[in-house]
Design an enzyme around this catalytic site. Structure first.
Site, mmCIF file in Angstrom:
data_model
loop_
_atom_site.group_PDB
_atom_site.id
_atom_site.type_symbol
_atom_site.label_atom_id
_atom_site.label_comp_id
_atom_site.label_asym_id
_atom_site.label_seq_id
_atom_site.Cartn_x
_atom_site.Cartn_y
_atom_site.Cartn_z
ATOM 1 N N ASN A 43 53.839 12.622 24.755
ATOM 2 C CA ASN A 43 53.280 13.359 23.630
ATOM 3 C C ASN A 43 54.291 14.339 23.033
ATOM 4 O OD1 ASN A 43 51.557 14.423 21.790
ATOM 5 N ND2 ASN A 43 50.046 15.161 23.265
ATOM 6 N N HIS A 128 35.113 15.609 29.511
ATOM 7 C CA HIS A 128 35.464 16.948 29.027
ATOM 8 C C HIS A 128 34.317 17.570 28.245
ATOM 9 C CE1 HIS A 128 40.163 16.519 28.904
ATOM 10 N NE2 HIS A 128 39.658 16.087 30.041
ATOM 11 N N ARG A 153 34.517 18.492 33.182
ATOM 12 C CA ARG A 153 35.520 19.527 33.053
ATOM 13 C C ARG A 153 35.037 20.510 32.005
ATOM 14 N NH1 ARG A 153 41.615 19.257 30.475
ATOM 15 N NH2 ARG A 153 40.447 19.764 28.561
ATOM 16 N N TYR A 165 43.165 26.841 25.048
ATOM 17 C CA TYR A 165 43.496 25.467 25.458
ATOM 18 C C TYR A 165 42.231 24.631 25.602
ATOM 19 C CZ TYR A 165 43.834 21.402 28.124
ATOM 20 O OH TYR A 165 43.665 20.101 28.490
ATOM 21 N N ASP A 218 40.680 23.200 33.988
ATOM 22 C CA ASP A 218 42.126 23.015 33.827
ATOM 23 C C ASP A 218 42.739 24.334 33.353
ATOM 24 O OD1 ASP A 218 44.115 20.481 32.060
ATOM 25 O OD2 ASP A 218 44.685 22.216 33.276
ATOM 26 N N HIS A 220 45.934 24.766 33.001
ATOM 27 C CA HIS A 220 47.061 24.332 32.157
ATOM 28 C C HIS A 220 48.342 25.126 32.436
ATOM 29 C CE1 HIS A 220 48.167 21.918 28.495
ATOM 30 N NE2 HIS A 220 47.267 21.157 29.072
ATOM 31 N N GLU A 244 42.592 22.693 38.235
ATOM 32 C CA GLU A 244 43.768 21.906 37.871
ATOM 33 C C GLU A 244 44.873 22.768 37.281
ATOM 34 O OE1 GLU A 244 42.972 19.013 34.840
ATOM 35 O OE2 GLU A 244 45.108 18.730 34.462
ATOM 36 N N GLU A 270 49.989 16.043 36.380
ATOM 37 C CA GLU A 270 50.055 15.228 35.150
ATOM 38 C C GLU A 270 51.430 15.264 34.495
ATOM 39 O OE1 GLU A 270 46.892 17.171 32.960
ATOM 40 O OE2 GLU A 270 48.360 17.919 31.532
ATOM 41 N N ARG A 291 47.648 14.225 40.388
ATOM 42 C CA ARG A 291 47.144 13.724 39.104
ATOM 43 C C ARG A 291 48.182 12.955 38.299
ATOM 44 N NH1 ARG A 291 43.599 14.592 36.143
ATOM 45 N NH2 ARG A 291 44.601 15.744 34.453
ATOM 46 N N HIS A 320 45.712 11.417 35.565
ATOM 47 C CA HIS A 320 45.618 12.025 34.242
ATOM 48 C C HIS A 320 44.980 11.010 33.285
ATOM 49 C CE1 HIS A 320 48.164 13.903 30.765
ATOM 50 N NE2 HIS A 320 46.996 14.497 30.877
ATOM 51 N N ASP A 324 46.506 11.368 24.893
ATOM 52 C CA ASP A 324 47.834 10.845 24.593
ATOM 53 C C ASP A 324 48.265 9.755 25.563
ATOM 54 O OD1 ASP A 324 47.617 13.709 25.562
ATOM 55 O OD2 ASP A 324 49.458 13.114 26.546
ATOM 56 N N GLU A 347 40.283 10.988 35.122
ATOM 57 C CA GLU A 347 39.938 11.761 33.913
ATOM 58 C C GLU A 347 39.649 10.784 32.789
ATOM 59 O OE1 GLU A 347 43.145 14.154 32.494
ATOM 60 O OE2 GLU A 347 41.870 15.341 31.197
ATOM 61 N N TRP A 411 52.180 26.448 27.653
ATOM 62 C CA TRP A 411 50.998 26.102 26.825
ATOM 63 C C TRP A 411 50.022 25.314 27.658
ATOM 64 C CZ3 TRP A 411 49.207 21.130 25.444
ATOM 65 C CH2 TRP A 411 48.052 21.168 24.646
HETATM 66 C C1 CS2 Z 1 45.384 18.019 29.756
HETATM 67 C C2 CS2 Z 1 46.114 17.087 28.842
HETATM 68 O O1 CS2 Z 1 43.822 16.289 30.071
HETATM 69 C C3 CS2 Z 1 44.428 17.218 30.614
HETATM 70 O O2 CS2 Z 1 44.294 17.517 31.821
HETATM 71 O O3 CS2 Z 1 46.238 18.777 30.566
HETATM 72 O O4 CS2 Z 1 45.252 16.730 27.810
HETATM 73 C C4 CS2 Z 1 47.398 17.652 28.241
HETATM 74 O O5 CS2 Z 1 47.097 18.819 27.500
HETATM 75 C C5 CS2 Z 1 48.013 16.608 27.333
HETATM 76 O O6 CS2 Z 1 48.225 15.441 28.077
HETATM 77 C C6 CS2 Z 1 49.345 17.079 26.757
HETATM 78 O O7 CS2 Z 1 49.909 16.046 26.006
HETATM 79 MG MG MG Z 2 45.567 18.909 32.505
#
Ligand code: CS2
Ligand code: MG
Length: 411
Positions: A43, A128, A153, A165, A218, A220, A244, A270, A291, A320, A324, A347, A411
């Site tokens: 991504n 999600h 989630r 996020y 998550d 992040h 996560e 991920e 993951r 993951h 993307d 996921e 991020w």
């Molecule tokens: C996120 C992802 O799904 C998740 O757990 O961490 O969507 C992540 O933000 C994206 O893969 C970034 O490209």
């Molecule tokens: Mg994630």
């Protein structure tokens, strides 16, 4: 159709398309006409991967026997000299998926049969729930639970902070959110505001849904180890399936601190692209779920190796499954998820946009929160190059994050 033991590779095509969002797809064609497909999407760096595949990988594959999956994996991993890294390993992963697809088609078997057959009837997923406030988030969770998802989630906007996020704001879905970023948008982050709001999300969730629904969250990669330890302790009463990416873990030992303070299960991986990125986390049992994704961690061959290593230490896989990752990656992970004895959960954010369904045709089915893999030979996904041509690539970045004083943050 020649399907002997030697299936010479005659063509390697790399297609970058944007059906709802950018994807990088590899199509490997053999002398028999059998071809396989792989997902190489990174991504925000799609063209780096595409160029790497076209310029540095494809020429080396022509003439090789598509059946020699392991040798080609080692060739692309060790032969590059500059081992590992997200761009290189996404190429390894995509080629690997395509070769497993070919081998399955040549054997007239779904890939999970080649791995060792089914260990379960279907692949359990989590969905999600996200919202601009707790009520909106939990309303979405309630809808998902009514659709049969038993693990949700939860990500809710942080009061006082614009752009949290995982929260879509005024966008209708992840694809609209992710596909229109010609430069990296900047999002503010305040750990204090976040830590002061997240417990209420789970307190209200448990009050509304009771103890049986599995919940996860998550972070992040935004906390320091001791902050993550505090968050893990704070959320213990709400019995999460896992927390996560609590901390970015280039330094895997950071998780020793988190582990020493909380019994909240921990998940990470991920952004990892090899077993080496997670070896210490797994070996020291500092985590509970790994993951890694087929696209980013060396394909089915890479994921299988990580799964078997993790099984020794009671660590389960929870691949993951972000917007993307293309349906090809979902298919590869679903075959792994059917086979892996230490599969935990997958996921799931949907198999893509409406445009994506024109390009990626597959026999995966989601029912009651579980992915059912079809009985097609190979991965069970096809890629329509003509349809893909209707959706040309357009540059789009991931956001970056800054603290309120301007410090660049995860991020
Ligand atoms: C996120 C992802 O799904 C998740 O757990 O961490 O969507 C992540 O933000 C994206 O893969 C970034 O490209
Ligand atoms: Mg994630």
């Amino acid at each position: 159709m020649k399907t002997g033991r030697n299936l010479a590779i005659t063509d390697v095509r790399v297609i970058v398309s944007s059906p709802g969002r950018n994807f990088v797809t590899v199509k490997i064609v053999t002398e028999s006409g059998i071809y396989g497909v792989g997902d190489a999407t990174v991504n925000g760096r799609e063209m780096a991967v595409a160029t790497y595949l076209q310029e540095h990988v494809a020429p080396c594959l022509i003439g090789r026997n598509a059946h020699d999956i392991e040798d080609i994996w080692q060739y692309l991993y060790k032969g590059v000299y500059w081992r590992r890294g997200p761009i290189n390993m996404a190429c390894v992963g995509a080629v690997d998926m395509a070769l497993w697809d070919i081998k399955g088609k040549a054997a007239d078997l779904p890939v999970y049969e080649l791995l060792g057959g089914k260990s379960r009837r279907a692949v359990t997923t989590y969905a999600h729930a996200t919202g601009n406030d707790v009520t909106e988030t939990l309303d979405q969770a309630a809808r998902l639970i009514s659709e049969g998802f038993q693990t949700i989630r939860l990500q809710s906007a942080v009061p006082g902070m614009e752009g949290s996020y995982g929260v879509m704001g005024d966008k209708k879905d992840y694809f609209e959110m992710q596909s229109s970023r010609p430069l990296p948008p900047e999002q503010p982050w305040s750990t204090r505001k976040y830590m002061n709001s997240v417990e209420d999300l789970f307190r209200q969730a448990r009050a509304r849904f009771g103890p049986d629904v599995q919940l996860l969250h998550d972070v992040h990669s935004r906390l320091t180890p001791i902050e993550a330890a505090r968050l893990g302790k704070m959320l213990e009463p709400y019995d999460l399936l896992f927390l996560e990416d609590a901390v970015a873990a280039e330094n895997q030992e950071s998780y020793r601190i988190v582990r020493d303070h909380t019994t909240t299960p921990l998940a990470i991986g991920e952004v990892y692209n090899t077993i080496w990125d997670c070896k210490d986390l797994i070996q020291n049992q500092w985590i509970d779920y790994i993951r890694t994704a087929a696209t980013h961690a060396g394909g089915i061959t890479g994921l299988r190796r990580i799964a078997d290593f993790a099984a020794i230490y009671h660590v389960r896989i929870a691949p993951h499954g972000a917007p993307d990752l293309s349906p090809i990656c979902y298919a590869a992970q679903s075959h792994i998820g059917l086979w892996a004895p230490n599969f935990g959960i997958q996921e799931f954010v949907g198999f893509g946009s409406a445009q994506s369904a024109e390009v990626f045709r597959h026999d995966l089915r989601i029912e009651n929160g579980m992915i059912h893999v079809g009985e097609s030979a190979g991965l069970g996904v096809d890629f329509d190059e003509e349809a893909a041509a209707r959706y040309p690539y357009k540059r789009s970045y991931l956001p970056v994050s800054r603290l309120e004083d301007g410090t660049l943050w995860s991020w």
